[in-house]
Design an enzyme around this catalytic site. Structure first.
Site, PDB file in Angstrom:
ATOM      1  N   HIS A  70      -5.666   3.590  -1.384  1.00  0.00           N
ATOM      2  CA  HIS A  70      -6.982   3.907  -0.805  1.00  0.00           C
ATOM      3  C   HIS A  70      -7.329   5.341  -1.212  1.00  0.00           C
ATOM      4  O   HIS A  70      -6.692   6.290  -0.765  1.00  0.00           O
ATOM      5  CB  HIS A  70      -6.890   3.783   0.720  1.00  0.00           C
ATOM      6  CG  HIS A  70      -8.191   3.986   1.435  1.00  0.00           C
ATOM      7  ND1 HIS A  70      -8.335   3.785   2.787  1.00  0.00           N
ATOM      8  CD2 HIS A  70      -9.409   4.376   0.997  1.00  0.00           C
ATOM      9  CE1 HIS A  70      -9.581   4.038   3.155  1.00  0.00           C
ATOM     10  NE2 HIS A  70     -10.253   4.418   2.078  1.00  0.00           N
ATOM     11  N   HIS A  81      -3.572  -4.800   7.735  1.00  0.00           N
ATOM     12  CA  HIS A  81      -3.619  -3.692   8.699  1.00  0.00           C
ATOM     13  C   HIS A  81      -2.690  -3.922   9.885  1.00  0.00           C
ATOM     14  O   HIS A  81      -2.804  -4.926  10.582  1.00  0.00           O
ATOM     15  CB  HIS A  81      -5.041  -3.396   9.214  1.00  0.00           C
ATOM     16  CG  HIS A  81      -5.229  -1.925   9.459  1.00  0.00           C
ATOM     17  ND1 HIS A  81      -4.737  -1.292  10.571  1.00  0.00           N
ATOM     18  CD2 HIS A  81      -5.784  -0.949   8.709  1.00  0.00           C
ATOM     19  CE1 HIS A  81      -5.006  -0.005  10.505  1.00  0.00           C
ATOM     20  NE2 HIS A  81      -5.635   0.239   9.371  1.00  0.00           N
ATOM     21  N   GLU A 102     -11.011  -9.422   3.236  1.00  0.00           N
ATOM     22  CA  GLU A 102      -9.727  -9.132   3.883  1.00  0.00           C
ATOM     23  C   GLU A 102     -10.001  -9.025   5.373  1.00  0.00           C
ATOM     24  O   GLU A 102     -10.856  -8.249   5.804  1.00  0.00           O
ATOM     25  CB  GLU A 102      -9.124  -7.832   3.344  1.00  0.00           C
ATOM     26  CG  GLU A 102      -7.777  -7.532   4.003  1.00  0.00           C
ATOM     27  CD  GLU A 102      -7.010  -6.401   3.341  1.00  0.00           C
ATOM     28  OE1 GLU A 102      -7.146  -6.227   2.107  1.00  0.00           O
ATOM     29  OE2 GLU A 102      -6.287  -5.691   4.056  1.00  0.00           O
ATOM     30  N   ARG A 124      -7.064  12.624   1.482  1.00  0.00           N
ATOM     31  CA  ARG A 124      -5.969  13.055   2.351  1.00  0.00           C
ATOM     32  C   ARG A 124      -4.608  12.519   1.895  1.00  0.00           C
ATOM     33  O   ARG A 124      -3.584  13.042   2.267  1.00  0.00           O
ATOM     34  CB  ARG A 124      -6.243  12.662   3.798  1.00  0.00           C
ATOM     35  CG  ARG A 124      -6.138  11.181   4.051  1.00  0.00           C
ATOM     36  CD  ARG A 124      -6.286  10.861   5.504  1.00  0.00           C
ATOM     37  NE  ARG A 124      -7.643  11.078   5.980  1.00  0.00           N
ATOM     38  CZ  ARG A 124      -8.131  10.496   7.072  1.00  0.00           C
ATOM     39  NH1 ARG A 124      -7.374   9.701   7.791  1.00  0.00           N
ATOM     40  NH2 ARG A 124      -9.370  10.708   7.443  1.00  0.00           N
ATOM     41  N   ASN A 126       0.851  -1.190   0.000  1.00  0.00           N
ATOM     42  CA  ASN A 126       0.000   0.000   0.000  1.00  0.00           C
ATOM     43  C   ASN A 126       0.894   1.251   0.000  1.00  0.00           C
ATOM     44  O   ASN A 126       1.755   1.412   0.873  1.00  0.00           O
ATOM     45  CB  ASN A 126      -0.882  -0.060   1.266  1.00  0.00           C
ATOM     46  CG  ASN A 126      -1.818   1.122   1.365  1.00  0.00           C
ATOM     47  OD1 ASN A 126      -1.423   2.260   1.163  1.00  0.00           O
ATOM     48  ND2 ASN A 126      -3.063   0.862   1.709  1.00  0.00           N
ATOM     49  N   HIS A 180       0.904   6.169   2.057  1.00  0.00           N
ATOM     50  CA  HIS A 180       1.637   7.107   2.914  1.00  0.00           C
ATOM     51  C   HIS A 180       2.839   7.738   2.236  1.00  0.00           C
ATOM     52  O   HIS A 180       3.447   8.657   2.799  1.00  0.00           O
ATOM     53  CB  HIS A 180       1.956   6.441   4.254  1.00  0.00           C
ATOM     54  CG  HIS A 180       0.676   6.141   4.991  1.00  0.00           C
ATOM     55  ND1 HIS A 180      -0.240   7.133   5.289  1.00  0.00           N
ATOM     56  CD2 HIS A 180       0.110   4.977   5.379  1.00  0.00           C
ATOM     57  CE1 HIS A 180      -1.298   6.585   5.872  1.00  0.00           C
ATOM     58  NE2 HIS A 180      -1.110   5.279   5.931  1.00  0.00           N
ATOM     59  N   GLU A 201      -8.709   0.491  -2.634  1.00  0.00           N
ATOM     60  CA  GLU A 201      -9.517   0.468  -1.404  1.00  0.00           C
ATOM     61  C   GLU A 201     -10.444   1.656  -1.466  1.00  0.00           C
ATOM     62  O   GLU A 201     -10.008   2.776  -1.777  1.00  0.00           O
ATOM     63  CB  GLU A 201      -8.632   0.624  -0.174  1.00  0.00           C
ATOM     64  CG  GLU A 201      -7.844  -0.595   0.180  1.00  0.00           C
ATOM     65  CD  GLU A 201      -6.961  -0.336   1.400  1.00  0.00           C
ATOM     66  OE1 GLU A 201      -7.101   0.713   2.047  1.00  0.00           O
ATOM     67  OE2 GLU A 201      -6.113  -1.177   1.663  1.00  0.00           O
ATOM     68  N   ARG A 224      -9.477   8.064  -0.528  1.00  0.00           N
ATOM     69  CA  ARG A 224     -10.429   8.455   0.522  1.00  0.00           C
ATOM     70  C   ARG A 224     -11.322   9.588   0.049  1.00  0.00           C
ATOM     71  O   ARG A 224     -10.929  10.393  -0.790  1.00  0.00           O
ATOM     72  CB  ARG A 224      -9.662   8.905   1.771  1.00  0.00           C
ATOM     73  CG  ARG A 224      -9.218   7.768   2.642  1.00  0.00           C
ATOM     74  CD  ARG A 224      -8.591   8.290   3.929  1.00  0.00           C
ATOM     75  NE  ARG A 224      -8.406   7.213   4.871  1.00  0.00           N
ATOM     76  CZ  ARG A 224      -9.268   6.913   5.848  1.00  0.00           C
ATOM     77  NH1 ARG A 224     -10.354   7.620   6.019  1.00  0.00           N
ATOM     78  NH2 ARG A 224      -9.029   5.904   6.658  1.00  0.00           N
ATOM     79  N   THR A 247      -8.092   3.208   8.884  1.00  0.00           N
ATOM     80  CA  THR A 247      -9.319   2.415   8.884  1.00  0.00           C
ATOM     81  C   THR A 247      -9.464   1.692  10.222  1.00  0.00           C
ATOM     82  O   THR A 247      -8.703   0.780  10.531  1.00  0.00           O
ATOM     83  CB  THR A 247      -9.281   1.388   7.732  1.00  0.00           C
ATOM     84  OG1 THR A 247      -8.846   2.061   6.564  1.00  0.00           O
ATOM     85  CG2 THR A 247     -10.646   0.784   7.498  1.00  0.00           C
TER      86      THR A 247
HETATM   87  N1  PXP Z   1      -5.820  -3.281   4.206  1.00  0.00           N
HETATM   88  C1  PXP Z   1      -6.790  -2.347   4.315  1.00  0.00           C
HETATM   89  C2  PXP Z   1      -8.164  -2.714   3.888  1.00  0.00           C
HETATM   90  C3  PXP Z   1      -6.499  -1.054   4.789  1.00  0.00           C
HETATM   91  O1  PXP Z   1      -7.478  -0.146   4.898  1.00  0.00           O
HETATM   92  C4  PXP Z   1      -5.164  -0.741   5.114  1.00  0.00           C
HETATM   93  C5  PXP Z   1      -4.820   0.638   5.542  1.00  0.00           C
HETATM   94  O2  PXP Z   1      -5.023   1.515   4.490  1.00  0.00           O
HETATM   95  C6  PXP Z   1      -4.196  -1.739   4.970  1.00  0.00           C
HETATM   96  C7  PXP Z   1      -4.549  -3.012   4.546  1.00  0.00           C
HETATM   97  C8  PXP Z   1      -2.767  -1.490   5.279  1.00  0.00           C
HETATM   98  O3  PXP Z   1      -2.617  -1.230   6.638  1.00  0.00           O
HETATM   99  P1  PXP Z   1      -1.239  -0.694   7.159  1.00  0.00           P
HETATM  100  O4  PXP Z   1      -1.000   0.625   6.480  1.00  0.00           O
HETATM  101  O5  PXP Z   1      -1.439  -0.573   8.636  1.00  0.00           O
HETATM  102  O6  PXP Z   1      -0.190  -1.706   6.789  1.00  0.00           O
END
Ligand code: PXP
Length: 255
Positions: free
Chosen positions: A46, A197, A154, A52, A10, A13, A73, A48, A104
């Site tokens: 994601h 997550h 998931e 953001r 992901n 960030h 996402e 949003r 999330t």
């Molecule tokens: N899976 C989903 C559905 C999420 O919403 C997120 C966070 O955006 C992640 C995985 C990844 O989580 P993390 O950034 O804590 O690794």
């Protein structure tokens, strides 16, 4: 037992850091390409409601530039459905979203949102996307996801990862048992199982060892770790830990 365990990276960030300054750097598309080169099987972004981190333009550029699948996402809103139908990502993970949350928090309530969510599964599925529901490890949520026709879920493993990191061993063990139960039950009723997550180098092993889980989606920790060790090396290390945990689990199952 699924011998292959996919890694989705992901890149949200990277966009968070870029947006702290405005301008175009660092570019999440560059991070996505670096992630692919380091062994990611897919890229996750994601979009949003408040934009953001990932922007609409990022999504378009990611879809254009990367050669591995993209998982979008998104919240279950008409705006996001329109965007997803227009751009047709490989996969879509439906997540709950609240403006005031930092990330999330908790999984989607598919049991109560049943009628509303079914349309997303149907419309996105028709467009060719693999649609997953981001849910807590809970049999009722798994049943509801199956009943609306979602091919995958998931499992939110954030609470487990946090408990483990905080040294709350008993709580972590109980939460892991719930994840294991969800993975076994979900597979039995025909769902593909993903997890994500809060995963770090210290928490990935037990989740990766669960044989029914086919995909882990990891973001924040990898992007943070990249500050110290580089993105390539952080992803490679995560991949190595995942693969080792999975192959040890396979060996143990054979003995
Ligand atoms: N899976 C989903 C559905 C999420 O919403 C997120 C966070 O955006 C992640 C995985 C990844 O989580 P993390 O950034 O804590 O690794």
């Amino acid at each position: 037992m699924a011998s292959e365990l996919r890694l989705g990276v992901n890149v949200d960030h990277v966009a968070t850091i870029r947006n702290a300054r405005g301008g175009g750097l660092p570019d999440p598309v560059r991070a996505a390409k670096a992630a692919a080169a380091a062994g990611a099987d897919s890229i996750v972004a994601h979009l949003r409601e408040d934009r953001r981190h990932i922007s609409d333009d990022d999504l378009i550029r990611l879809l254009d530039a990367i050669e591995i699948p993209l998982t979008l996402e998104m919240a279950a809103t008409d705006e996001m459905l329109g965007i997803a139908l227009r751009h047709a990502p490989h996969a879509v993970c439906i997540v709950p979203e609240r403006r005031e949350e930092q990330t999330t928090e908790g999984g989607l309530d598919v049991v109560s949102g049943h009628n509303h969510l079914k349309r997303f599964v149907d419309d996105l599925g028709e467009r060719g996307a693999i649609v997953s529901m981001f849910i807590e490890p809970d049999r009722a949520q798994l049943d509801a996801s199956r009943s609306i026709g979602a091919p995958a879920v998931e499992i939110h493993v954030g609470a487990y990862c946090d408990a483990l990191i905080d040294g709350k061993e008993y709580e972590a063990d109980c939460l892991l048992d719930r994840i294991v139960d969800a993975a076994e039950y979900g597979t039995k009723i025909g769902l593909k199982m993903h997890a994500g997550h809060g995963i770090t180098f210290d928490t990935v092993g037990p989740v990766a060892a669960i044989p029914q889980i086919e995909e882990l989606n990891i973001g924040h920790f990898l992007i943070g770790e990249a500050i110290f060790d580089g993105l390539h090396s952080s992803i490679k290390r995560m991949r190595g830990l995942m693969d080792k945990a999975r192959s040890n689990a396979i060996d143990e199952a054979i003995v």
